[in-house]
Enzyme design. Sequence first.
Site, PDB file in Angstrom:
ATOM      1  CB  CYS A 131      -0.922  -0.022   1.212  1.00  0.00           C
ATOM      2  SG  CYS A 131      -1.883   1.489   1.358  1.00  0.00           S
ATOM      3  CB  CYS A 134      -0.579   2.474   4.063  1.00  0.00           C
ATOM      4  SG  CYS A 134      -2.063   1.863   3.297  1.00  0.00           S
ATOM      5  CG  ASP A 135       3.155   1.148   4.408  1.00  0.00           C
ATOM      6  OD1 ASP A 135       2.697   1.585   5.473  1.00  0.00           O
ATOM      7  OD2 ASP A 135       2.927   0.009   3.981  1.00  0.00           O
TER       8      ASP A 135
END
Length: 306
Positions: A131, A134-135
């Site tokens: 992701c 997200c990261d």
Amino acid sequence: MHNVVIIGSGCAGLTAAIYAARANLKPLVLDGHEPGGQLSLTTHVENFPGFPDGILGPELIENMRKQAQKFGAEFKAGAVTEADLRQRPFRIIAGKHTYETEALIVAAGASARLLGLKGERELIGHGVSTCATCDGYFFRGKPIAVVGGGDSAMEEANFLSRYASKVYLVHRRNEFRASKIMIDRAKKNEKIELFTPFVVDEILAPKGLVEGVRLRNAESKEARELALDGVFVAIGHDPNSTVFKGKLDMDSNGYLIAKHGSLTSIPGVFVAGDVQDHRYRQAVTAAGSGCMAAIDAEKFLEEHKH
Ligand code: NAP
């Protein structure tokens, strides 16, 4: 006892919830293990009709959720662990909770695939990610690789180039599955370097944190090592249909089979979104099929007066 339980809170599940709620069915939505589905893990969505400047995936999904709640949809956290579809009311078990429902809409979506390499799963959160949104932030100023040749890989590579010092786009073939506009954008991006046809043989993490990858040229068999801090796996998804094995018809890849819109082999059970679609897999098609499932469920309940 519920009129309709909707499994999944992605684009398909939420659209089904909006329609079912507006039909006064007071649907219960079970969020699943990835609330908001794939849109909540993406960045700019530029092809959802009605947003000429694009919209952020998480914002789009949040709007859908609010819209469903506004019309009376109820939401519960938790992933479905068991489903008894032998008779109506159907019994749906999510952890410690059991729900009974006259109609069921399965919109459980699909989940990110991994490469299947040794240590890969354990390295999630330690340099391996599925992701980018997200990261990505964790890789500011660092070199990373994105693995895959579809639209997701292109999109993630472009997004990650905002943070990373360098993005290696590693794909196992010389041809890309992605759409031309996405490939062109990646090619024009100075931070992105295309690595084809390369297969990832190993993720190098001798100290428990990703330090690099060992690649193999799929044609010449030449081995290559790249020093990097992150590996973003963007190689597609698998349908979340395990709970329905042996209960609902599915193809050899586990995608549920829908007939005449959203109908399944069990009257009262309907399917929508990526769990039944390996071909189109778009936010707008998922939304459309969610709408169909809700209308089919409403008709079913009308015909079988509850
Ligand atoms: P995809 O189109 O199925 O592409 C998966 C890619 O990963 C393929 O290039 C495939 O290689 C590669 N791959 C699969 N298994 C692999 C393995 N074990 N090792 C190495 N490589 C592997 O999946 P996606 O990119 O997630 O896209 C899914 C759908 O969502 C598509 O319909 C796409 O158009 C849509 N999408 C749209 C957007 C957008 O328009 N903004 C963004 C993201 C996704 P091969 O090509 O060799 O099979």
